[in-house]
Write an enzyme that holds these catalytic residues in place. Structure first.
Site, PDB file in Angstrom:
ATOM      1  CG  HIS A  64      -2.025  -1.057   1.087  1.00 46.87           C
ATOM      2  ND1 HIS A  64      -2.274  -1.999   2.064  1.00 46.87           N
ATOM      3  CD2 HIS A  64      -2.901  -1.337   0.079  1.00 46.87           C
ATOM      4  CE1 HIS A  64      -3.260  -2.789   1.674  1.00 46.87           C
ATOM      5  NE2 HIS A  64      -3.647  -2.407   0.477  1.00 46.87           N
ATOM      6  CG  ASP A  88      -7.374  -3.699   1.217  1.00 44.28           C
ATOM      7  OD1 ASP A  88      -7.085  -2.500   1.195  1.00 44.28           O
ATOM      8  OD2 ASP A  88      -6.703  -4.561   0.614  1.00 44.28           O
ATOM      9  CD  GLU A 108     -14.433  -2.750  -3.836  1.00 45.95           C
ATOM     10  OE1 GLU A 108     -14.864  -3.799  -4.372  1.00 45.95           O
ATOM     11  OE2 GLU A 108     -13.219  -2.477  -3.740  1.00 45.95           O
ATOM     12  CG  ASP A 140     -17.471  -2.861 -13.583  1.00 51.78           C
ATOM     13  OD1 ASP A 140     -16.993  -3.941 -13.224  1.00 51.78           O
ATOM     14  OD2 ASP A 140     -17.122  -2.259 -14.617  1.00 51.78           O
ATOM     15  CG  ASP A 158      -5.572  -2.093  -4.277  1.00 55.31           C
ATOM     16  OD1 ASP A 158      -4.970  -3.124  -4.633  1.00 55.31           O
ATOM     17  OD2 ASP A 158      -5.905  -1.882  -3.101  1.00 55.31           O
ATOM     18  CB  CYS A 159      -7.414  -4.473  -9.966  1.00 54.92           C
ATOM     19  SG  CYS A 159      -5.873  -4.212 -10.872  1.00 54.92           S
ATOM     20  CB  THR A 160      -8.300  -9.333  -7.993  1.00 54.11           C
ATOM     21  OG1 THR A 160      -9.177  -9.196  -9.126  1.00 54.11           O
ATOM     22  CG2 THR A 160      -9.061  -8.934  -6.731  1.00 54.11           C
ATOM     23  CG  ASP A 161      -3.550 -12.022  -9.425  1.00 56.08           C
ATOM     24  OD1 ASP A 161      -2.471 -11.536  -9.785  1.00 56.08           O
ATOM     25  OD2 ASP A 161      -3.749 -12.492  -8.289  1.00 56.08           O
ATOM     26  N   PRO A 165     -13.675 -11.601 -12.821  1.00 56.46           N
ATOM     27  CG  PRO A 165     -15.303 -11.576 -11.164  1.00 56.46           C
ATOM     28  CD  PRO A 165     -14.153 -12.383 -11.657  1.00 56.46           C
TER      29      PRO A 165
END
Length: 291
Positions: A64, A88, A108, A140, A158-161, A165
């Site tokens: 972060h 988070d 988010e 989204d 700050d995204c997921t892999d 989605p």
């Protein structure tokens, strides 16, 4: 969970890590995801999504701080910041430390993510959701950047892999709209995986992003939870000089900002743009192709 005591990460085929689970705190299965939150002795609370570790209490500060302070201090006078994802609250916690930032928009996809992280990971946000400069948008991320008219000095994804989605937040269309939302010499950053094991993510990002900006490269940090070597963060801007600031100038900006950090330092900031040769080669090769 493969048994009552161990959680095995399955992000990389044939290679991974496991966690001794002290206590399972939350688990949810849907058609799209399998979310687990559990307590460990080694890393505190851990969140995993579809077999991939998302965050831990013990080392989240590395990720972060580097995803926030590098672009904000490199910019030098950011007033408006956009965060895509980051439910988070860790990125938000670091952004609100910058007193000169006047407005923060955070997008988010699911309000439940925010509420859950406030409950299970309260130190991640550490009260940042109460900052009056924040506008929290539940939408989204791609839909938001498609329609937004506001401009920003820094955009942090700050995204997921890039699977399921989260894949659209690594698309050429997403990058194009993020560039459109940047003010002159604005800076876009995003997590970009562990290149030793996910080199294709480096190549894909460069191919999809470099035609929109004058400078598309990466910087790096070592985050223990994200196994396999350094993690890269994409860096995209029209300000060629932004990544070339001296340590003395970064020290001055850091001091003026009055920041207290556990990982980030001005010297580390400058050094983070020095990339291994295999990453440099992947970037150079991808620069010849536009997707």
């Amino acid at each position: 969970m493969q048994n009552k005591e161990l959680y095995y990460e399955t992000l990389h085929q044939g290679y991974g890590q496991y966690f001794e689970v002290k206590k399972m705190l939350f688990e949810q299965h849907t058609e799209q995801w399998h979310l687990s939150i559990f307590e460990t002795n080694a890393l505190g609370r851990v969140m995993a999504l579809n077999g991939a570790i998302q965050t831990t209490e013990r080392d989240e500060f590395i990720y972060h701080e580097m995803l926030t302070h590098v672009p904000l201090l490199a910019h030098g006078h950011a007033k408006r910041v956009l965060i895509i994802g980051g439910g988070d609250g860790g990125i938000l916690r670091e952004v609100v430390k910058h007193r000169d930032v006047e407005a923060i928009t955070m997008v988010e996809i699911d309000a439940a993510v925010v509420d859950m992280c406030k409950s299970y990971f309260p130190k991640h946000s550490d009260g940042a959701y109460d900052d009056p400069r924040l506008a929290l948008v539940i939408q989204d991320g791609l839909d938001y950047v498609r329609s937004a008219a506001d401009k920003f000095d820094v955009v942090i994804s700050d995204c997921t892999d890039p699977v399921g989605p989260g894949e659209v937040l690594f698309s050429s269309e997403f990058y194009q709209h993020c560039k459109r939302l940047l003010n002159d010499n604005g800076i876009f950053v995003a997590q970009n995986g562990v290149p030793f094991l996910q080199e294709d993510e480096v190549s894909n990002t460069v191919r999809r992003m470099h035609s929109y900006v004058k400078d598309c490269t990466f910087y790096q940090a070592a985050v223990p939870t994200y196994v396999g070597g350094i993690m890269t963060f994409v860096w995209a801007t029209d300000d060629i000089a932004a990544k070339q600031l001296s340590v003395a100038e970064l020290e001055a900006r850091f001091t003026r900002a009055g920041l207290a950090t556990r990982y980030y330092t001005p010297a580390l900031h400058q050094a983070s743009f020095a990339l291994p040769a295999y990453v440099q080669r992947a970037v150079a090769s991808a620069l010849t192709i536009t997707e």
